[in-house]
Design a protein around this motif. Structure first.
Motif, mmCIF file in Angstrom:
data_model
loop_
_atom_site.group_PDB
_atom_site.id
_atom_site.type_symbol
_atom_site.label_atom_id
_atom_site.label_comp_id
_atom_site.label_asym_id
_atom_site.label_seq_id
_atom_site.Cartn_x
_atom_site.Cartn_y
_atom_site.Cartn_z
ATOM 1 N N THR A 5 52.480 42.582 35.478
ATOM 2 C CA THR A 5 51.271 42.744 34.669
ATOM 3 C C THR A 5 51.125 41.548 33.738
ATOM 4 O O THR A 5 52.092 40.846 33.419
ATOM 5 N N LEU A 82 40.842 41.016 23.985
ATOM 6 C CA LEU A 82 41.682 41.394 25.126
ATOM 7 C C LEU A 82 43.095 41.785 24.713
ATOM 8 O O LEU A 82 43.928 42.116 25.576
ATOM 9 N N ILE A 84 45.484 39.874 23.402
ATOM 10 C CA ILE A 84 46.489 38.861 23.750
ATOM 11 C C ILE A 84 47.109 38.323 22.463
ATOM 12 O O ILE A 84 46.422 37.681 21.656
ATOM 13 N N ASP A 173 43.857 40.937 37.982
ATOM 14 C CA ASP A 173 43.754 42.029 37.021
ATOM 15 C C ASP A 173 42.574 41.821 36.076
ATOM 16 O O ASP A 173 42.017 40.743 35.976
ATOM 17 N N LYS A 174 42.139 42.896 35.386
ATOM 18 C CA LYS A 174 40.923 42.861 34.577
ATOM 19 C C LYS A 174 41.018 41.838 33.443
ATOM 20 O O LYS A 174 40.040 41.137 33.143
ATOM 21 N N THR A 175 42.181 41.734 32.830
ATOM 22 C CA THR A 175 42.333 40.787 31.723
ATOM 23 C C THR A 175 42.145 39.356 32.201
ATOM 24 O O THR A 175 41.410 38.562 31.590
ATOM 25 N N THR A 178 38.499 38.707 33.090
ATOM 26 C CA THR A 178 37.657 38.537 31.905
ATOM 27 C C THR A 178 37.831 37.143 31.312
ATOM 28 O O THR A 178 36.853 36.503 30.887
ATOM 29 N N LEU A 179 39.063 36.664 31.269
ATOM 30 C CA LEU A 179 39.317 35.302 30.778
ATOM 31 C C LEU A 179 38.563 34.267 31.616
ATOM 32 O O LEU A 179 37.896 33.370 31.082
#
Length: 681
Positions: A5, A82, A84, A173-175, A178-179
Motif C-alpha cells: 500500500t 490525501l 501524506i 491505488d486511489k492515492t 489522485t496525485l
C-alpha cells in the motif's frame, strides 16, 4: 507479486544516508531541481511502482529541503488532503554523496521530469551514480545511454500514468491516481487546448484516471489553483525559491524562478532589488530570470519576464547582459514580447503577449543563445570567453576587468597599442571631441521658425521622421558614400563618430544619427549595397549596448535588409567578433559578414578610390561650441566629407558620376602613410 500500500511504502522510506545504504537493490527516483508538483508526484508514483513490482527498492528524492516545502502551496494542500505525512519523505538534504562514496557504494538513478541533473545529483552521478532510466517531457539533452521515455506531452505525470496502466501486474491505488491527476490538470491548465500545452495523450490519460479518483474534474482543478495562487503571505526570497530552477548554459549559470504573479507587481515590494541580490548570491547565479504568470478564473491571462543581474556579486554581470538576453527573447516572434517601463526595478521587464509559452520553451531559447559563444570558430575566442566568463575578482582596489558575460558593445574597450595595419592603419579622428558638450538649447516655436536649422525626412516603419542635421552636425562623418562596386553602392561607417553615452540628450542624438544613416541609404541604394564598418580607434564609452542595435535593426525596412549584399568589418577585435556571434540569433545577415584585417585586404574586395581616409587631429573645445573633426585626403588637399548634402536628389539609379569624387583619386599607395605616420597621437 506482493502488494504494497502507499501508506506502507511511505513508512518504509529511509530517513538518512546511513539507512539508505542498507537498502538492498537501491534505486533513487529523482525529480527536477525546481521540485514542483509534477516532479514530486512522478518520483512518488514511479518509486511505488518499482517497489511493488519488485524491480527495485526505490526511494523518491525531493530536490528541496523540508523547510522549503511550505512554499509549494498546492503540493502542501494536496498532501494534506490525501493524508501524506511530509515528515516521512526523503529530501535532498538527507543525501550525503561523501558518505556514499566513502562506503564504496554505487547508486542507480531514474530521472523523472528532467534529463540534465545539476547540483548534488550531478555530483552524485560524477562520483558514484549511474542513470539507468529517464521519463521526461522536456527537450532531450542526449547525455545518457539508457532506456528513455521522452515525449513532448503536457505533463510528465502523463507518461508515468501510461506506464503504470500498461502493466497489468500493478494495481493503481486511489492515492497515487489522485496525485497523478492533480499534476496533469495543473500542468495542462485543466486540459485547456487554448493554452497549447495539452496533447491527446494527456486527455486520454485523465479520462482513465477520473473513475479511479471518483471526483469532479472542474472542482478539483480550481481547488488546486486556489492553493497555488495563495502566495501573498510568502516573502520575496520564498517566492523566488518556491519554483526555482538553476540552469547551466555553457559557462553561465542562470536561475529561472516561476512565480504565480506579475513581475511588474512583485517589483513594487519593499527591498525587492536587495532581496534579488541576496538570492542571487545564495544561489551563485550570473542572472535571475523571473517568469511571472497570472491566470485568473475570469479575465485575460498574462505572462511577464523579468531579468536581473547582481552587478557587484560576480564579475561579468552587468545591465547589458540582461539586455542581450532581452533582445533575444524580443526577437522570438513566437513569444511576442515588448519592454515594460518599471523604474523601480534594477533590470528588464518584458510583457509576454503569447501566454502559451512557459519555462519549458524559454529555457532552450536562452540556452541556445548563450551556447553560441561556446562554439565560435575563431581561434582562441572560446578560450577568451571562458576565461572572462568564469573569472571572479577578489581585489576591489584593482582596476575593473572586462567580462564577456556582459557581452555588450557598451563594455568593449579597444585594445591599447593594438598591432598596426601592415600597410598603415586607417587614420581616424582623435577621441578628444567626445568631451561633454553643453546641453542642447530648447527652442520656442517662434525661434524654431526663424532658425537656420536644416532638416531631412526619412521613412521609418511607414512613417515620415524628421532628421535634425544641426543636432548631429559633429557626428555626421559617421557615414560616407564610397562609390559603387558594379551596381552595389558602397557605404563606409566610421564608428569613431558615435556620440559618447555621457553627453546630454544622448538618446535623441543617437536616434537622429541612426535616422540620418537611413536617409543616406534611401538616397543611394537602388539595387544593393555593401557596408564597410571601421572599428579602429572607437572609444569604449561611445559603443551602444546590444539592445540598441536590436532596436534599430527592427526599424530598418525589409527592402534595405534584403538589399544588403555584404558587411565588411575592418580591424575587428576579438570582442567585436564575440558580440557578433552573440547577436547571430537576432540578426539574419551573419552569413554576409566578412572580417578584414587591413586596408590592403579591403582593397581586394571594394574600390577605395572614393573613400576619404580620416586623419587624427587635436583641437580644443570651447565652452560654447565644439569643433567638428577635420577630414583631409591623404594627399594633403582638404576636402569635404561625402555626406547627404553632397548627394544629389536622384530619381534615376545613381551612376559613378553622380557621387562626389576627390580632385585626385586616392590610390592604395597614396592612402597608406608610413608606419610612424600611421600611429595615432
Amino acid at each position: 507479486m506482493a502488494t504494497v500500500t502507499f501508506a506502507n511504502f511511505l513508512d518504509s522510506l529511509p530517513a538518512d544516508t546511513e539507512s539508505l545504504l542498507r537498502t538492498p537493490n537501491l534505486r533513487l527516483v529523482v525529480g527536477n531541481e525546481s521540485c514542483d508538483l509534477d516532479s514530486m508526484v512522478c518520483s512518488l508514483a514511479w518509486s511505488h511502482y518499482l517497489t511493488c513490482t519488485g524491480k527495485a527498492s526505490a526511494v523518491p528524492v525531493f530536490q528541496c529541503h523540508p523547510d522549503e516545502l511550505p512554499l509549494r502551496t498546492e503540493s502542501v494542500w494536496l498532501f494534506q488532503e490525501l493524508g501524506i505525512p511530509t515528515t516521512k519523505l526523503f529530501y535532498i538534504g538527507s543525501l550525503s554523496v561523501d558518505k556514499i562514496a566513502a562506503a564504496g557504494a554505487k547508486v542507480n538513478l531514474t530521472l523523472v521530469d528532467h534529463n540534465s541533473p545539476t547540483g548534488t545529483m550531478a555530483d552524485l552521478l560524477t562520483r558514484v551514480g549511474t542513470v539507468v532510466e529517464i521519463i521526461d517531457h522536456h527537450k532531450d539533452g542526449g547525455k545518457w545511454e539508457c532506456p528513455c521515455t521522452i515525449e513532448p506531452v503536457g505533463s510528465c505525470a502523463t507518461l508515468v500514468t501510461e506506464k503504470l496502466l500498461g502493466d497489468s501486474g500493478y494495481m493503481l491505488d486511489k492515492t497515487v491516481a489522485t496525485l497523478l491527476l492533480a499534476a496533469i490538470l495543473l500542468d495542462t491548465v485543466n486540459l485547456s487546448s487554448a493554452e497549447g500545452r495539452v496533447t491527446e495523450k494527456d486527455s486520454a490519460v485523465v479520462q482513465k484516471l477520473l473513475p479511479l479518483v471518483a471526483g469532479q474534474q472542474e472542482e478539483f482543478y480550481h481547488q488546486l489553483l486556489d492553493a497555488r495562487l495563495n502566495v501573498s503571505w510568502l516573502t520575496t526570497p520564498q517566492l523566488l525559491q518556491r519554483d526555482f530552477k538553476k540552469v547551466q548554459c555553457g559557462h553561465y549559470v542562470l536561475g529561472f524562478c516561476s512565480i504565480p504573479c506579475l513581475v511588474s507587481e512583485l517589483t513594487q515590494r519593499e527591498h525587492f532589488n536587495g532581496d534579488c541580490f541576496q538570492f542571487s548570491q545564495l544561489q551563485s547565479v550570473h542572472a535571475l530570470i523571473l517568469l511571472g504568470a497570472l491566470f485568473p478564473k475570469e479575465g485575460p491571462k498574462r505572462r511577464q519576464i523579468g531579468l536581473y543581474q547582481p552587478h557587484d556579486h560576480m564579475v561579468g554581470v552587468s545591465r547589458d547582459f540582461a539586455e542581450s538576453i532581452s533582445s533575444v527573447l524580443e526577437s522570438q516572434e513566437v513569444l511576442n514580447c515588448e519592454h515594460l517601463s518599471v523604474p523601480s526595478f534594477h533590470g528588464v521587464v518584458l510583457e509576454q503577449r503569447n501566454t502559451l509559452m512557459s519555462r519549458k520553451q524559454i529555457v532552450p531559447m536562452v540556452s541556445d543563445f548563450l551556447a553560441a559563444v561556446e562554439h565560435d570558430s575563431h581561434p582562441g575566442l572560446s578560450d577568451v570567453i571562458r576565461t572572462y566568463a568564469t573569472e571572479q575578482s577578489h581585489d576591489k582596489d584593482s582596476a575593473p576587468r572586462l567580462s564577456v558575460s556582459s557581452l555588450s558593445l557598451a563594455d568593449i574597450q579597444p585594445s591599447v597599442g593594438a598591432p598596426q595595419d601592415p600597410m598603415g592603419a586607417v587614420l581616424l579622428p582623435s577621441t578628444s571631441h567626445h568631451d561633454k558638450p553643453p546641453p542642447i538649447a530648447e527652442y520656442t516655436p517662434e525661434e524654431e521658425a526663424t532658425d537656420h536649422r536644416r532638416y531631412r525626412m526619412v521613412c521609418v516603419g511607414g512613417e515620415k521622421v524628421r532628421v535634425d542635421l544641426n543636432l548631429i552636425q559633429q557626428y555626421r562623418g559617421i557615414v560616407q558614400h564610397g562609390g559603387y562596386s558594379g551596381s552595389d553602392a558602397i557605404i563606409f561607417i566610421s564608428a569613431c563618430y558615435l556620440p559618447p553615452r555621457n553627453i546630454p540628450d544622448y538618446q535623441e542624438i543617437l536616434h537622429q544619427l541612426f535616422f540620418y544613416i537611413l536617409s543616406v541609404l534611401e538616397q543611394i541604394v537602388v539595387d544593393g549595397y555593401i557596408v564597410v564598418y571601421l572599428h579602429y580607434s572607437t572609444p569604449q564609452n561611445s559603443l551602444p549596448g546590444m539592445s540598441v542595435f536590436h532596436k534599430f535593426y527592427k526599424m530598418v525596412d525589409r527592402r534595405l535588409r534584403k538589399q544588403l549584399q555584404l558587411l565588411y568589418i575592418v580591424h575587428p577585435t576579438v570582442w567585436v567578433k564575440a558580440m557578433l556571434r552573440l547577436m547571430r540569433p537576432i540578426f539574419q545577415f551573419y552569413r554576409k559578414i566578412n572580417f578584414i584585417g587591413n586596408l590592403q585586404e579591403l582593397s581586394e574586395h571594394v574600390p577605395l578610390n572614393q573613400f576619404i581616409i580620416q586623419k587624427p587631429s587635436k583641437y580644443k573645445d570651447t565652452p560654447k561650441q565644439k569643433a567638428p573633426p577635420t577630414q583631409e585626403a591623404v594627399s594633403g588637399q582638404e576636402v569635404l566629407p561625402t555626406t547627404l548634402e553632397s548627394i544629389p536628389e536622384l530619381d534615376a539609379p545613381p551612376t559613378l558620376e553622380g557621387a562626389t569624387k576627390l580632385d585626385t583619386p586616392i590610390t592604395l599607395e597614396a592612402a597608406v602613410p608610413s608606419t610612424h605616420e600611421a600611429t595615432p597621437n
